[in-house]
Design an enzyme around this catalytic site. Structure first.
Site, PDB file in Angstrom:
ATOM      1  N   PHE A  34       9.981  67.480   8.287  1.00 50.02           N
ATOM      2  CA  PHE A  34      10.850  66.386   8.718  1.00 50.02           C
ATOM      3  C   PHE A  34      10.349  65.837  10.052  1.00 50.02           C
ATOM      4  CE2 PHE A  34      14.598  64.252  10.308  1.00 50.02           C
ATOM      5  CZ  PHE A  34      15.097  63.658   9.160  1.00 50.02           C
ATOM      6  N   ASP A  63       9.684  52.632   6.974  1.00 47.07           N
ATOM      7  CA  ASP A  63       9.282  53.665   7.933  1.00 47.07           C
ATOM      8  C   ASP A  63       8.565  54.802   7.220  1.00 47.07           C
ATOM      9  OD1 ASP A  63      11.586  54.499   6.601  1.00 47.07           O
ATOM     10  OD2 ASP A  63      12.673  55.067   8.420  1.00 47.07           O
ATOM     11  N   ASP A  99      14.803  58.855  12.426  1.00 45.17           N
ATOM     12  CA  ASP A  99      15.869  59.533  13.168  1.00 45.17           C
ATOM     13  C   ASP A  99      16.235  60.885  12.586  1.00 45.17           C
ATOM     14  OD1 ASP A  99      17.175  58.358  10.783  1.00 45.17           O
ATOM     15  OD2 ASP A  99      19.001  59.125  11.720  1.00 45.17           O
ATOM     16  N   LYS A 134      17.795  51.106   9.445  1.00 45.02           N
ATOM     17  CA  LYS A 134      17.311  50.708  10.742  1.00 45.02           C
ATOM     18  C   LYS A 134      15.908  51.223  11.003  1.00 45.02           C
ATOM     19  CE  LYS A 134      21.939  51.819  12.388  1.00 45.02           C
ATOM     20  NZ  LYS A 134      22.431  53.056  11.775  1.00 45.02           N
ATOM     21  N   ASP A 191       9.008  58.708   0.842  1.00 45.40           N
ATOM     22  CA  ASP A 191       9.110  60.150   0.613  1.00 45.40           C
ATOM     23  C   ASP A 191       9.147  60.403  -0.902  1.00 45.40           C
ATOM     24  OD1 ASP A 191       9.420  62.816   1.411  1.00 45.40           O
ATOM     25  OD2 ASP A 191      11.597  62.686   1.390  1.00 45.40           O
TER      26      ASP A 191
END
Ligand code: IMP
Ligand code: MG
Length: 177
Positions: free
Chosen positions: A153, A101, A160, A44, A104
């Site tokens: 983070f 998004d 989220d 999401k 990493d």
């Protein structure tokens, strides 16, 4: 003891995020000038970024989404990436831009790019809101990115922590990570 961590500091304000997305959207519009582009969002996390980006593009845009299985990473080992919800439509012969998004370690995006490449798109690119190159394990070609971020983070703009904070307009570091 609070069940949820708090925000430690804001890395990019809502205004900075909007400004940067507008700049990257202009780059993408130039790159795809005269063509249609299909944005593929990864559910999401990329939804907020994808919609903000799409509204700024000046080329014709189609959108589709896929979802991947939860990233399981016991003892830091990279989890197996699996498609939990596939695209609705074919991408054969289309100019496809995967919208993420964050990149990493790179495992998620490498898997998705390989998977999508096998479906015969005319071209395949990658656009990410955030890029944390310091933690990269596998190399992936990032064609468009908004921000490079430090090894902390972060939440907000779709990202989220335990499904919270996705709706924040800014990007922030959590207090305890
Ligand atoms: P990668 O496969 O290691 O590149 O992982 C990427 C996925 O991990 C992203 O799509 C996010 O869902 C998640 N992730 C990585 N870093 C963060 C973060 O700082 N905040 C929230 N989610 C993150
Ligand atoms: Mg993600």
């Amino acid at each position: 003891m609070s069940p949820e961590p708090n925000i430690e500091r804001i890395l990019f304000t809502e205004a900075q995020v909007e400004q940067r997305i507008a700049e990257v959207a202009a780059d993408i519009s130039r790159h795809y000038a005269g063509r249609e582009v299909k944005l593929i969002g990864v559910l999401k996390g990329s939804v907020f970024f994808l919609t903000a980006l799409a509204r700024r593009l000046t080329v014709p845009v189609r959108i589709d989404f896929l979802a991947i299985s939860p990233f399981v990473s016991p003892k830091g080992a990279p989890g197996v990436v699996r498609i939990a919800k596939d695209l609705d439509d074919s991408i054969e012969g289309e100019h496809v831009l995967l919208v993420e998004d964050i990149v990493d370690t790179g495992f998620t995006v490498r898997y998705l790019l390989q998977n999508l490449a096998g479906r015969g798109p005319e071209s395949l690119g990658l656009c990410t809101l955030l890029d944390r190159t310091t933690r990269r394990i596998v190399q992936v070609p990032v064609d468009f990115r908004c921000f490079e971020i430090p090894d902390r983070f972060v939440v907000g703009c779709g990202l989220d922590f335990k499904q919270l904070y996705r709706n924040l307009g800014y990007i922030a570091v959590l207090k305890h990570d």
